[in-house]
Design an enzyme around this catalytic site. Structure first.
Site, PDB file in Angstrom:
ATOM      1  N   HIS A 271       0.841  -1.186   0.000  1.00 26.19           N
ATOM      2  CA  HIS A 271       0.000   0.000   0.000  1.00 26.19           C
ATOM      3  C   HIS A 271       0.880   1.241   0.000  1.00 26.19           C
ATOM      4  O   HIS A 271       1.975   1.239   0.575  1.00 26.19           O
ATOM      5  CB  HIS A 271      -0.896   0.033   1.242  1.00 26.19           C
ATOM      6  CG  HIS A 271      -2.041  -0.940   1.195  1.00 26.19           C
ATOM      7  ND1 HIS A 271      -2.922  -1.000   0.137  1.00 26.19           N
ATOM      8  CD2 HIS A 271      -2.453  -1.887   2.080  1.00 26.19           C
ATOM      9  CE1 HIS A 271      -3.826  -1.940   0.371  1.00 26.19           C
ATOM     10  NE2 HIS A 271      -3.560  -2.496   1.540  1.00 26.19           N
ATOM     11  N   CYS A 318      -0.483   2.918  -4.777  1.00 25.61           N
ATOM     12  CA  CYS A 318      -1.107   4.233  -4.793  1.00 25.61           C
ATOM     13  C   CYS A 318      -0.100   5.340  -4.505  1.00 25.61           C
ATOM     14  O   CYS A 318       0.798   5.185  -3.675  1.00 25.61           O
ATOM     15  CB  CYS A 318      -2.237   4.297  -3.769  1.00 25.61           C
ATOM     16  SG  CYS A 318      -3.657   3.271  -4.171  1.00 25.61           S
TER      17      CYS A 318
END
Length: 450
Positions: A271, A318
């Site tokens: 992440h 991301c």
């Protein structure tokens, strides 16, 4: 009376016992686990293992099962050439991977007092009759080919992955490319055994179990298959914390594997997000670090073994928490209907982000930093097939790496990813930074000059 002839290498009775029982040993042992254990035990080097896997064109006349059996047989026969201690090391390896029947079969050729006066910790745990062993899945079966580490668990020895992962055919080169790049030049990519090193870290689990990266194991398998076809040495890891990651990074980039390699690729899947303009990376313990700290590791002073070599860093996560919904193509004609995605036709997806709550960038040479998106936006991962970017990258590489340089591969990947949409119409656009990557990089799969 003549004195007994001095034997050199593995004792004859051991060699003959392996050869006599070759088919039984193949049947009673798991090839992938045995191959990995033989490398870890030092019975074989990675290069030796690859030599046993190279059937010199025979696979064209064999089905997949027959190829695996032949590689299995060649592995065991190679061990008979590995010196006087290889037999007992093989027995120990078989016990470590729970192939107890095979271990007992090999032990049966000797008297008990000829066995080595030591026993491994794994052997103590597993030295029971086969009937007493519960058939539990191996770590590889449950978490894929990646190695995960507990919080305070040491990393252990650096061991390349030698299992076989199935995947689509990667087209092979017919030459070493570079003659058509006289102006820019090309990076050297022609070695059979030192073509490249892949460090792959795929973090799937976090303190909040709801944030597990479902489907990410597909990306590990796709990347491993691709880079095996490119003849890279592969180090795949799973859940690691921040401290373990940086120790691992140092261990790999200071190893003889990297010292001798022609190319280095790192893929970090986890992440990510952007906080106050700084891009962040999250590890399995929930700790977060600036992405720049990872890039800084590849400066010349910190990474001398990679000076003047192509370095490819892939960060397919991301870079913010915004969704890229794009803009309608029909802005010039307001009467034309706008297309609306039908939700039932689109697969379930997750984003790769951290929930939201500069210093100067050091120069890096011969480095491409690849992203799955543009700054500020999320990336997407299909719960069944894996992340958009990694899956498209592997597909484009398989189809075009035989005659196309990496930067054009990345452009084609970005185009393919840009055509995908989520249920709500969100999209993403791949990007990359060229940091002194001043030559063309051709992977030349399947073609060697050295």
């Amino acid at each position: 009376m003549q004195p007994p002839e001095l034997e050199i290498g593995m004792p004859k009775r051991h060699r003959e016992h392996i050869r006599k029982n070759l088919n039984i040993l193949v049947e009673w042992t798991n090839y992938e686990r045995l191959a990995m254990e033989c490398v870890q035990q030092g019975i074989l080097t990675v290069q030796m293992l690859r030599n046993t896997q190279d059937l010199n064109g025979k696979p064209f006349n064999m089905d997949e099962k027959d190829v695996r059996v032949e590689q299995h047989r060649r592995l065991l026969l190679k061990i008979t050439q590995r010196g006087p201690t290889a037999y007992n090391l093989l027995i120990n390896a078989l016990r470590n991977i729970n192939c107890l029947d095979a271990a007992v079969l090999l032990e049966s050729v000797d008297e008990s007092d000829s066995r080595p006066p030591f026993i491994s910790l794994n052997e103590r745990r597993t030295s029971r009759k086969s009937a007493d062993i519960v058939d539990t899945p191996s770590p590889e079966a449950s978490e894929g080919p990646c190695v995960s580490k507990l919080r305070n668990e040491p990393l252990g020895a650096l061991t390349p992955y030698v299992g076989v992962v199935d995947g689509p055919e990667v087209k092979k080169s017919k030459k070493i490319h570079g003659g058509d790049s006289a102006i820019l030049g090309t990076y050297k990519m022609q070695s059979r055994f030192n073509r490249g090193v892949l460090l792959m870290v795929n973090i799937m689990d976090y303190p909040d179990q709801n944030r597990r990266r479902i489907g990410a194991e597909k990306d590990s398998k796709s990347l491993i298959h691709l880079f095996q076809e490119l003849n890279f040495t592969i180090f795949p890891y799973g859940n690691v914390n921040q401290d373990q990651f940086f120790k691992l990074l140092t261990m790999v980039t200071s190893s003889s594997y990297v010292q001798n390699t022609e190319c280095f690729v790192m893929v970090l899947m986890t992440h990510g997000n952007s906080v106050e303009g700084k891009e962040k990376v999250e590890f399995c313990d929930g700790s977060v670090v600036d992405m720049q700290k990872i890039k800084d590791h590849f400066q010349t002073a910190k990474c001398p073994y990679l000076v003047n070599k192509p370095k490819v860093l892939m960060f397919p996560f991301c870079r913010g928490d915004e969704y890229d919904l794009g803009h309608p193509k029909n802005q010039g004609n307001l009467m034309e209907p706008v297309y609306t995605a039908q939700e039932e036709k689109w697969p379930d997806t997750q984003t790769e982000g951290i929930p939201s709550p500069s210093t100067n960038v050091p120069s890096l040479a011969d480095t491409l930093v690849c992203y799955a998106n543009t700054p500020g936006y999320v990336t997407h991962r299909d719960l069944d097939t894996g992340s958009w970017y990694i899956q498209k990258f592997c597909q484009v590489m398989a189809d075009h790496a035989h005659d196309t340089d990496l930067e054009d591969i990345l452009k084609k990947t970005s185009e393919a990813v840009g055509n995908k949409r989520t249920k709500k119409g969100s999209m993403q656009t791949g990007a990359y930074d060229n940091l002194g990557f001043n030559k063309k990089l051709y992977f030349n799969p399947g073609f060697f000059n050295e």
